[in-house]
Design a protein around this motif. Structure first.
Motif, PDB file in Angstrom:
ATOM      1  N   ASP A 220      -3.186  -6.154  10.838  1.00  0.00           N
ATOM      2  CA  ASP A 220      -3.053  -4.806  10.070  1.00  0.00           C
ATOM      3  C   ASP A 220      -1.584  -4.315  10.567  1.00  0.00           C
ATOM      4  O   ASP A 220      -1.173  -4.077  11.375  1.00  0.00           O
TER       5      ASP A 220
ATOM      6  N   GLU B  66      -1.726   1.983   5.060  1.00  0.00           N
ATOM      7  CA  GLU B  66      -2.819   2.125   4.280  1.00  0.00           C
ATOM      8  C   GLU B  66      -2.939   1.448   2.917  1.00  0.00           C
ATOM      9  O   GLU B  66      -1.884   1.667   2.022  1.00  0.00           O
ATOM     10  N   GLY B  67      -3.733   0.533   2.843  1.00  0.00           N
ATOM     11  CA  GLY B  67      -3.923  -0.011   1.234  1.00  0.00           C
ATOM     12  C   GLY B  67      -3.156  -1.448   1.378  1.00  0.00           C
ATOM     13  O   GLY B  67      -3.270  -1.964   0.101  1.00  0.00           O
TER      14      GLY B  67
ATOM     15  N   GLY C 174       0.653  -1.159   0.162  1.00  0.00           N
ATOM     16  CA  GLY C 174      -0.090   0.037  -0.251  1.00  0.00           C
ATOM     17  C   GLY C 174       0.845   1.312   0.018  1.00  0.00           C
ATOM     18  O   GLY C 174       1.713   1.500  -0.803  1.00  0.00           O
ATOM     19  N   ALA C 175       0.764   2.091   1.087  1.00  0.00           N
ATOM     20  CA  ALA C 175       1.169   3.215   1.160  1.00  0.00           C
ATOM     21  C   ALA C 175       2.588   3.255   1.243  1.00  0.00           C
ATOM     22  O   ALA C 175       3.486   4.336   1.070  1.00  0.00           O
TER      23      ALA C 175
END
Length: 207
Positions: A115, A119-120, A88-89
């Motif tokens: 997680d 993000e992403g 992601g990011a």
């Protein structure tokens, strides 16, 4: 006998620049291009006419597959499912930036849906399901010899699917493979066992 050769792409620009790979679309370095030719030459000694070639569609794997395809006269089949895990990011970021923000999985407990704080980013479970789905497509094809060009992380999942490891057994699974390696997977015609016949062969890179 059925054979699958799992190839990890050789040296890419994100390696030498100290950047996170994932879906960041880096390309092979000059050294990596030479290594791809060595991989192709090694496979040319083992692969017979009628084989099939599959590859992640990211540029570094596509360049590797193109070198193999040119030498073996095979047209690659591009599968997005064979891509590396997406961060992601964090993709394309320098390692220091990444490590300040990345949340590593716990030693125990929930690791597959963990997680990572980016993000992403895919979870390990999402990543594994995607790669497993790609390998399912490959295994459904008829050629008895297949070449899969993928990434260092995703290679673990290709191998795990070959030995039919269930997703919930992947929490700590990892097969150490280097850039530019060839791993040979075999199914015999008598017991139909799925064997990891040779893991992480890199002898061709120094030959």
């Amino acid at each position: 006998m059925k054979e699958i050769f799992v190839v990890t792409h050789p040296e890419a620009t994100h390696h030498v620049e100290g950047r996170v790979g994932g879906w960041f679309d880096s390309e092979l370095t000059g050294r990596g291009v030479e290594q791809a030719q060595r991989i192709a030459a090694a496979l040319a000694k083992r692969v017979q006419p009628g084989a099939a070639l599959y590859s992640s569609d990211l540029r570094r794997t596509a360049q590797t597959a193109a070198a193999i395809g040119a030498q073996l006269e095979l047209e690659p089949v591009w599968l997005t499912e064979l891509r590396e895990k997406t961060y992601g990011a964090g993709e394309g970021k320098h390692d220091a930036w990444f490590r300040e923000r990345f949340v590593p999985p716990p030693p125990d407990g929930e690791r597959m849906d963990h997680d990572e704080g980016l993000e992403g980013a895919e979870t390990k479970l999402q990543w594994a399901r995607r790669v497993y789905a790609g390998v399912e497509k490959i295994l459904s094809d008829s050629p008895r010899q297949k070449i899969i060009v993928t990434h260092g992380g995703s290679a673990t999942l290709v191998i795990a699917r070959w030995i039919e490891m269930p997703l919930d057994a992947l929490t700590h699974a990892s097969f150490k493979v280097d850039s530019g390696s060839i791993t040979r997977l075999v199914e015999d015609d008598y017991f139909h066992n799925h064997t990891v016949a040779h893991l992480n062969d890199t002898t061709h890179l120094s030959s």
